[in-house]
Design a protein around this motif. Sequence first.
Motif, mmCIF file in Angstrom:
data_model
loop_
_atom_site.group_PDB
_atom_site.id
_atom_site.type_symbol
_atom_site.label_atom_id
_atom_site.label_comp_id
_atom_site.label_asym_id
_atom_site.label_seq_id
_atom_site.Cartn_x
_atom_site.Cartn_y
_atom_site.Cartn_z
ATOM 1 N N ASP A 125 -2.898 14.741 -17.051
ATOM 2 C CA ASP A 125 -3.832 15.109 -15.989
ATOM 3 C C ASP A 125 -4.709 13.933 -15.526
ATOM 4 O OD1 ASP A 125 -4.270 17.217 -14.361
ATOM 5 O OD2 ASP A 125 -6.043 17.956 -15.407
ATOM 6 N N ARG A 126 -4.535 12.786 -16.113
ATOM 7 C CA ARG A 126 -5.391 11.646 -15.762
ATOM 8 C C ARG A 126 -5.094 11.168 -14.327
ATOM 9 N NH1 ARG A 126 -5.561 6.451 -19.790
ATOM 10 N NH2 ARG A 126 -6.282 5.026 -18.186
ATOM 11 N N VAL A 127 -6.131 10.802 -13.570
ATOM 12 C CA VAL A 127 -5.922 10.300 -12.203
ATOM 13 C C VAL A 127 -5.212 8.942 -12.281
ATOM 14 C CG1 VAL A 127 -7.025 9.553 -10.055
ATOM 15 C CG2 VAL A 127 -7.943 11.518 -11.297
ATOM 16 N N LEU A 128 -4.127 8.819 -11.516
ATOM 17 C CA LEU A 128 -3.335 7.577 -11.554
ATOM 18 C C LEU A 128 -3.548 6.729 -10.305
ATOM 19 C CD1 LEU A 128 0.019 9.176 -12.777
ATOM 20 C CD2 LEU A 128 -1.578 7.827 -14.161
ATOM 21 N N GLY A 129 -3.941 7.388 -9.218
ATOM 22 C CA GLY A 129 -4.148 6.642 -7.975
ATOM 23 C C GLY A 129 -4.813 7.516 -6.934
ATOM 24 N N VAL A 130 -5.582 6.873 -6.036
ATOM 25 C CA VAL A 130 -6.171 7.595 -4.901
ATOM 26 C C VAL A 130 -5.971 6.732 -3.661
ATOM 27 C CG1 VAL A 130 -8.220 8.700 -3.938
ATOM 28 C CG2 VAL A 130 -7.932 8.621 -6.417
ATOM 29 N N HIS A 131 -5.570 7.381 -2.569
ATOM 30 C CA HIS A 131 -5.245 6.660 -1.332
ATOM 31 C C HIS A 131 -5.912 7.386 -0.171
ATOM 32 C CE1 HIS A 131 -2.463 4.533 -3.875
ATOM 33 N NE2 HIS A 131 -2.171 5.701 -4.390
ATOM 34 N N ILE A 132 -6.647 6.633 0.614
ATOM 35 C CA ILE A 132 -7.460 7.262 1.674
ATOM 36 C C ILE A 132 -7.262 6.528 2.988
ATOM 37 C CG2 ILE A 132 -9.797 7.969 2.351
ATOM 38 C CD1 ILE A 132 -10.689 7.652 -0.557
ATOM 39 N N ILE A 133 -7.029 7.289 4.058
ATOM 40 C CA ILE A 133 -7.172 6.721 5.404
ATOM 41 C C ILE A 133 -8.129 7.653 6.135
ATOM 42 C CG2 ILE A 133 -4.983 7.836 6.198
ATOM 43 C CD1 ILE A 133 -4.807 5.434 8.234
ATOM 44 N N GLY A 134 -9.204 7.096 6.648
ATOM 45 C CA GLY A 134 -10.176 7.951 7.312
ATOM 46 C C GLY A 134 -11.533 7.286 7.338
ATOM 47 N N SER A 142 -15.885 3.012 1.330
ATOM 48 C CA SER A 142 -16.969 3.429 0.435
ATOM 49 C C SER A 142 -16.508 4.578 -0.454
ATOM 50 C CB SER A 142 -18.202 3.862 1.230
ATOM 51 O OG SER A 142 -18.660 2.782 2.020
ATOM 52 N N LEU A 143 -15.703 5.491 0.129
ATOM 53 C CA LEU A 143 -15.257 6.655 -0.656
ATOM 54 C C LEU A 143 -14.417 6.240 -1.857
ATOM 55 C CD1 LEU A 143 -14.227 9.135 2.205
ATOM 56 C CD2 LEU A 143 -16.340 9.106 0.871
ATOM 57 N N ILE A 144 -13.724 5.108 -1.729
ATOM 58 C CA ILE A 144 -12.836 4.705 -2.821
ATOM 59 C C ILE A 144 -13.641 4.313 -4.069
ATOM 60 C CG2 ILE A 144 -12.539 2.194 -2.436
ATOM 61 C CD1 ILE A 144 -9.655 4.674 -2.921
ATOM 62 N N ALA A 145 -14.929 4.009 -3.913
ATOM 63 C CA ALA A 145 -15.735 3.587 -5.070
ATOM 64 C C ALA A 145 -15.838 4.712 -6.103
ATOM 65 C CB ALA A 145 -17.129 3.151 -4.614
ATOM 66 N N MET A 175 0.857 -1.196 0.000
ATOM 67 C CA MET A 175 0.000 0.000 0.000
ATOM 68 C C MET A 175 0.887 1.238 0.000
ATOM 69 S SD MET A 175 -3.519 -0.094 1.915
ATOM 70 C CE MET A 175 -4.926 -0.758 1.086
ATOM 71 N N ASP A 176 0.330 2.358 -0.372
ATOM 72 C CA ASP A 176 1.066 3.619 -0.399
ATOM 73 C C ASP A 176 1.774 3.855 0.948
ATOM 74 O OD1 ASP A 176 1.174 6.391 -1.963
ATOM 75 O OD2 ASP A 176 0.929 6.788 0.180
ATOM 76 N N ALA A 177 3.081 4.205 0.888
ATOM 77 C CA ALA A 177 3.893 4.280 2.108
ATOM 78 C C ALA A 177 3.419 5.374 3.064
ATOM 79 C CB ALA A 177 5.355 4.493 1.733
ATOM 80 N N GLU A 178 2.962 6.516 2.518
ATOM 81 C CA GLU A 178 2.508 7.619 3.382
ATOM 82 C C GLU A 178 1.252 7.195 4.166
ATOM 83 O OE1 GLU A 178 1.694 11.102 1.056
ATOM 84 O OE2 GLU A 178 1.688 12.437 2.800
ATOM 85 N N LEU A 179 0.387 6.464 3.464
ATOM 86 C CA LEU A 179 -0.835 5.943 4.076
ATOM 87 C C LEU A 179 -0.473 4.950 5.190
ATOM 88 C CD1 LEU A 179 -3.694 6.521 2.913
ATOM 89 C CD2 LEU A 179 -3.636 4.268 1.884
ATOM 90 N N ALA A 180 0.487 4.075 4.877
ATOM 91 C CA ALA A 180 0.893 3.036 5.833
ATOM 92 C C ALA A 180 1.550 3.658 7.065
ATOM 93 C CB ALA A 180 1.829 2.045 5.150
ATOM 94 N N PHE A 232 -6.591 11.339 5.817
ATOM 95 C CA PHE A 232 -6.504 12.198 4.631
ATOM 96 C C PHE A 232 -6.863 11.437 3.363
ATOM 97 C CE2 PHE A 232 -2.312 10.332 5.369
ATOM 98 C CZ PHE A 232 -1.966 9.836 4.113
ATOM 99 N N VAL A 233 -7.104 12.216 2.306
ATOM 100 C CA VAL A 233 -7.299 11.666 0.952
ATOM 101 C C VAL A 233 -6.148 12.190 0.108
ATOM 102 C CG1 VAL A 233 -8.797 11.547 -1.080
ATOM 103 C CG2 VAL A 233 -9.805 11.790 1.205
ATOM 104 N N LYS A 234 -5.537 11.322 -0.670
ATOM 105 C CA LYS A 234 -4.442 11.744 -1.555
ATOM 106 C C LYS A 234 -4.783 11.348 -2.978
ATOM 107 C CE LYS A 234 -0.280 9.526 -1.322
ATOM 108 N NZ LYS A 234 1.072 9.339 -0.767
#
Length: 464
Positions: free
Chosen positions: A404-413, A418-421, A215-220, A394-396
């Motif tokens: 400009d295309r979204v490449l990834g989204v990482h959320i802890i919160g 559900s938000l990731i959907a 998983m994304d290191a900042e999230l972890a 946070f949401v990243k």
Amino acid sequence: MPNPTYDLVIIGAGPGGYVAAIRAAQLGLNVACVDKNKQLGGTCLRVGCIPSKALLESSNLYEQTSKHLGVHGIEVKGVSLDYPAMLKRKENVVATLSGGIAALFKKNKITHYLGMGSINPDKTVTVTDDAGKTKHVVANNILIATGSRAASIPGVDLSLDKVDTSTEALSYDKPPKHLAVIGAGYIGLEIGSVWRRLGSKVTVLEYLDRVLPGMDAELARHAHKVFEKQGLHFELKSRVTGVKPGKQGVTIERDGADPVKADRVLVAVGRAPNTEGLGVEDVGIERDDRGYITVDANYQTSVESIYAIGDVIPTPMLAHVAEEEGIACVEKIVTGYGHVDYSVIPAVVFTHPEIASVGRSESDLKDEAHEYKKGVFNFRGNGRAHAIDQADGFVKVLADKKTDRVLGVHIIGPDAGSLIAECTSAMQYHATPEDIYRTCHAHPTLSEAVKEAALAVDGRVIHG
Ligand code: NAD
């Protein structure tokens, strides 16, 4: 009497197998599904995702009620735990959902054969029940969806008492005093959280220098801090080399560090594909060096008209991936078309707070020298998060610098799962952050944090 003949025989009624069975029946195939368990639904429903989520919910309610309701001005005295009732509720949830699959099988005229399925060189399937009685069915197509089992590490024998997998750890007869967990991945953190909330001391031993590898290191890093604050004890860079059961409990040996004593140990070091007893060698189905069945783009194995999906093939070991693969596989068989986009697979850890990711992590992008833009929004800038007293996290949003295309989204919160959907749909439609933030998000909702993180990519965040 001739053996019954089916267009498709599926071995395994987990989320991969049972969903494939329903889709195949919808497409007009005559389908049978072989599973050795009376309760349909596989590991996910019987001893995995569903019972763990039931216990995560119950244990979270217990913790909130006993420790955190004061902040809402609610005083509760004498909170106590009826642990057998908690377990019973979990079992009822499983039974209800499993009964639901049986009803769906009936509705879709899918035949369930109770027993172990094995494939013969003539591509018939033998079903052997618990008493050793056999039945043979003729299959025009066979789909292997037998899932996975807990893996272990050298020196750790899972058949020993007090050396547990997630299956046992979701059914303890009482909370252990001290539970050691090997592995700070999905299972270690989810089940470790359940027992900590119910009063166990929990020590997590992790080989790497971080939690949640992949998983994304900042999230972890954020997750690690939050879980430590909650009372999970982590010993990182801790390579377990053996477990010795004793009269009182277990001793866990580590490379270059003191052993750890605990009452029980949960081994959560990954899972291994279930291919034993299926007849794969006799039929000539190829596997890779880790034991996963190899398949082509149609999920066909090295043997014509025998297919495989889910945890037995080398794709992410997630129930929703198995479901997608099952549907794509049968659609390809019937219509010639079917598709899974492996670049847009959401992953969720159901701790409190939840952790969810889709797409590339920052380290992936750095490793690939992919130029990217980043927008981060903290839940402390979100009104709803404060209203529910869950403003940590946070949401990243990561987006391609050029396209400009979204490449990834990482959320802890709160409610990250559900938000990731929304983020997954956005990525599936090749959205940009602007597409996300020009979409109206209801106020006051947690989803506004996703919109703000998208705004942050373009340097125009409002509440941060
Ligand atoms: P995992 O791969 O998520 O984590 C295993 C951890 O064990 C890793 O951090 C690894 O570094 C560590 N480890 C390995 N050897 C070790 C050793 N000798 N000593 C100490 N640590 C060691 O595996 P898991 O948590 O067992 O989960 C298994 C699978 O089940 C995963 O593929 C996951 O996708 C799936 N799962 C998903 C969910 C979910 O979607 N919420 C929940 C549970 C399980």
